[in-house]
Scaffold this active site. Sequence first.
Site, PDB file in Angstrom:
ATOM      1  N   GLU A   1     -55.950  21.599  39.521  1.00  0.00           N
ATOM      2  CA  GLU A   1     -56.135  20.121  38.988  1.00  0.00           C
ATOM      3  C   GLU A   1     -55.963  18.981  40.090  1.00  0.00           C
ATOM      4  OE1 GLU A   1     -53.437  23.233  37.738  1.00  0.00           O
ATOM      5  OE2 GLU A   1     -54.441  21.851  35.860  1.00  0.00           O
TER       6      GLU A   1
ATOM      7  N   HIS B   1     -44.724  21.202  28.681  1.00  0.00           N
ATOM      8  CA  HIS B   1     -46.127  20.790  28.310  1.00  0.00           C
ATOM      9  C   HIS B   1     -45.630  19.292  26.621  1.00  0.00           C
ATOM     10  CE1 HIS B   1     -47.393  24.851  29.501  1.00  0.00           C
ATOM     11  NE2 HIS B   1     -48.521  24.516  29.381  1.00  0.00           N
TER      12      HIS B   1
END
Lengths: 326, 324
Positions: free
Chosen positions: A62, A131
Amino acid sequence: MPRSMTYRDALREALREELIRDERIFLLGEDIEDPFGGTYKVTQGLTEEFGHDRVRNTPISEIAITGVALGAAMTGMRPVAELMYVDFAGCAMDQIMNQIAKMRYMSGGQVEAPLVIRTQQGTGRSSAAQHAQSLEAMFAHIPGLKVAMPVTPYDAKGMLKAAIRDPDPVIFLEHKLLYNTTGEVPEEDYVVPLGVADVKRVGTDVTIVATSRMVLHALDAAEILAKDGISVEVVDPRSIVPLDQETIFDSLRKTHRLMVVHEAVERNGWGAELCALVMDHCFDELDAPVKRIASKNTPVPFAPVLENFVVPSVEEIVAGVKDLLV
Amino acid sequence: MECKIKIEKGKHLELLTLMNRIRLFEQIAEELFLHGEVPGFLHSSIGQEASAVGVCAAIGIDDYMATTHRGHGHVVAKGGDVNRMMAELYGKVTGYCRGKGGSMHISCRELGILGANGIVAGGIPITTGAALSAKMRGTDQVAVSFFGDGASDEGAFHESLNIASIYKLPVLFVCENNHYAESNPQAKHQNIKDVAVRAKAYNIDSVIADGTDIMDVYQKTLTAVEQLRKGNGPILMENKCYRWSGHYVGDPAVYRPKDEPLEWKTNRDPIKLYAGFLMENKIADSKELEAITEQETKRIWDAVEFARNSDDPDLTVAMEDVYA
């Protein structure tokens, strides 16, 4: 002619049309290439049409995804990066908050960073604590980031185009439960500018300002309340940075009662900012204290019953509106 | 010191001039900082001049470069105007960033300087993105990322090398191994001596240069950049050098053995070594070298005067470049 399509297809159509329109645009992210086509399948089919150069898988990195997007944006490209889950922004936060958000300012206006970080957030699939967060307030707190949160397919397509064409970085927050929802989307090219709220339902008694999937909850609540003769106006800011304050204040000047609903936790949430803005600009218009409906101040639990319990429900909104009218 | 390629005298003198310019910029800025004239923090690159100049001499003005908190030298080496740099250190409106960046954020769009960076390793992924952009736009530009041994412990370093390797990007990762990550000596922050070995993990080439020897750095960079322009993928370069001062100006650097800085200053001074080489090989005489030092001293004091005489930014500048 408008066609009915899903939120997912509307997003894909925006990406496709923009990739055709401007060759500087490219997509990068984890697992976005065909045949996988992205975890939520938004980019499916695009590699086949545009090739692996412009629809580009990245490693699970990321920092690299966001940093590479920035470097490319500063040097003539217009990247659209995908973070698979907003929660993974945690891994990339230096690039997002220290680099991307500040590059134009720190350079004294020498450079722009025309990039979009598309990601999705929210509960509803038992995705649990890492999540399923809603992190818009965290991004909105940092000067230098625009924050878009479309709820309908129409808004999703038009706002994604606006974000891609914007000269500055935009955090584009989709919602995982919206991908299969449908709505009308015109065939012709259109843009929904960032910073323009949409009154999703007109009413006279109470204003509900809701974001992302909570707009749908607010509309459901408004329908129920209508049966009791209560007229609710639902305002969707669509982007919280920039924020169309005037549309919200205009609604409040009509209804004199305000509720704000979001899926992010209540504490230090975006709703608190809206409350403060209303205090500053429209205090005299209020006939009741502003009501906040938001998730409970916990990490998102896994068990469906617990997840449902912490997230705002339609019933909570209905009850909250009734409280406002007492 | 050895020079295996043909370098004109003018080029040699230009390189030495830039090294002197860096040294004097740092020395004078340090003095002014200690007098309280320059706000913020300063990180001096004295001792690392050969790496900055040797690398930047091997790339063009169109190529990209990003640096670190210890970035003054790289900006000078890439062609930065010391007046605008000094003005930025003073927070003046005539600075590169109109006083909004300061020492740690100097950037210059026209010179391809993507910016110094206040975050260790923060610039490495950005440089990698500039290299991707160059490749996608079909130019032969390369991108150079400077960082230190400390940064090679950051995830941003590893993610960047990995992605640059799989995309075969024209990026030169330049680790200036000055043997300290802030106060922590290399042996305590990484269990390797050569940062270059980390290239193996990403299946990319590496090269080690003596970062106090400008001819070594320059020639090795020329070779590396040629490889990059051929599209052979990224290279990790390690320039072994030494940070003469503490981490920041004012840091007494008590964490170093007492005789260590003296050893480097006496025997491994990049400017002294290069000046000696030029004289030994009769490329320049001591008069010419003295003239360079004199000229650069004047240039930096002129820059100080420029900064002192420049205006503070108007307060409206604080609200400019804010779009969200």
